[in-house]
Enzyme design. Structure first.
Site, short mmCIF file in Angstrom:
data_model
loop_
_atom_site.label_atom_id
_atom_site.label_comp_id
_atom_site.label_asym_id
_atom_site.label_seq_id
_atom_site.Cartn_x
_atom_site.Cartn_y
_atom_site.Cartn_z
N TYR A 142 -1.12 -0.31 10.67
CA TYR A 142 -1.34 -0.77 9.30
C TYR A 142 -0.19 -0.35 8.39
O TYR A 142 0.35 -1.15 7.63
CB TYR A 142 -2.67 -0.22 8.77
CG TYR A 142 -2.91 -0.54 7.31
CD1 TYR A 142 -3.27 -1.83 6.92
CD2 TYR A 142 -2.76 0.43 6.33
CE1 TYR A 142 -3.47 -2.13 5.58
CE2 TYR A 142 -2.97 0.14 4.99
CZ TYR A 142 -3.33 -1.14 4.62
OH TYR A 142 -3.53 -1.44 3.30
N SER A 197 0.85 -1.19 0.00
CA SER A 197 0.00 0.00 0.00
C SER A 197 0.89 1.23 0.00
O SER A 197 1.98 1.23 0.58
CB SER A 197 -0.88 0.02 1.25
OG SER A 197 -1.56 1.26 1.38
#
Length: 248
Positions: A154, A141
């Site tokens: 995250y 990501s």
């Protein structure tokens, strides 16, 4: 057009969202696909049904990628079903956003166990079966280096995935196994809806931050995965491809 005829792909976390789109796109290019799921059997079966309806080949296999015994069984069953493995897509992942004071030890380990340990265990097991020309694709990501508030854990998991990608690319290069990562930006998925990120200020921020002026779609990421799975990308390894509409 890429041609994956005769190839076998394992896509982890493929019952919905990006993983489902990747599984269907690989099958459309001729690959036989293992649609892995941890909890949504119904979702995985729907993906297989859609692949079958399009005259592709796919099966579902249950496994929690954070559990070594499950991962071992996942690949053993893949070999029983198809006889080989050529492509691994490490897509299984979870995301939770919390302010610093809300982060718990349990939540930290939950995210790292799935997003990082799961990627490592699946790659470790797949490497036993992958041959020359095989491709491993990690779903990371742009959050790994964007530094958005409340994404601490995250983002750290995805930074670890980036590091694993570069390191494992070097380690597996003598076997001619390629390892690359796709780093999506904001992608409109079921998970984004269920987390409450769609239709609000967060979605508006992501669109405004994306030069191409929209959120990504699962198919946008799937097309990049097909490229990395194919021989058209045979000179790429250890790379991070930002599939983000220009967002950074």
């Amino acid at each position: 057009m890429s041609n994956l005829k005769g190839k076998v792909a394992v896509v982890t976390g493929a019952s919905k969202g990006i993983g489902a789109a990747i599984a269907k796109s690989l099958a459309a290019e001729g690959a036989s696909v293992v649609v892995n799921y941890a909890s949504s059997k119904e979702g995985a079966e729907k993906v297989v049904s859609e692949i079958s309806a399009a005259k592709g080949k796919a099966i579902t296999l249950h496994a929690d990628v954070a559990k070594e015994a499950d991962v071992r069984r996942l690949f053993e069953e893949t070999i029983k079903a198809f006889g080989r493995v050529d492509i691994l897509v490490n897509n299984a992942g979870i995301y939770r956003f919390h302010a610093l004071h809300e982060i718990s030890e349990d939540e930290f380990h939950r995210l790292f166990n799935t997003n990082v340990l799961g990627t490592l265990l699946a790659t470790k097991e797949a490497a036993k079966y992958l041959g020359e020309g095989a491709s491993i694709i990690n779903i990371s990501s742009i959050a790994s280096d964007k530094g958005l508030a409340t994404t601490t854990v995250y983002s750290a998991t995805k930074g670890a995935v980036d590091s694993l990608t570069r390191t494992l690319a070097n380690e597996l290069a003598p076997k001619k196994i390629r390892v690359n990562a796709i780093r999506p930006g904001g992608v409109l998925t079921e998970g984004m809806h269920s987390a409450g990120f769609s239709g609000g200020e967060f979605e508006e921020y992501m669109i405004k931050d994306t030069p191409l002026g929209r959120l990504g779609r699962p198919d946008d990421i799937a097309r990049v995965a097909v490229f990395l799975a194919s021989d058209q990308s045979q000179w790429l390894t250890g790379q991070y491809l930002d599939a983000s509409g220009g967002a950074r």
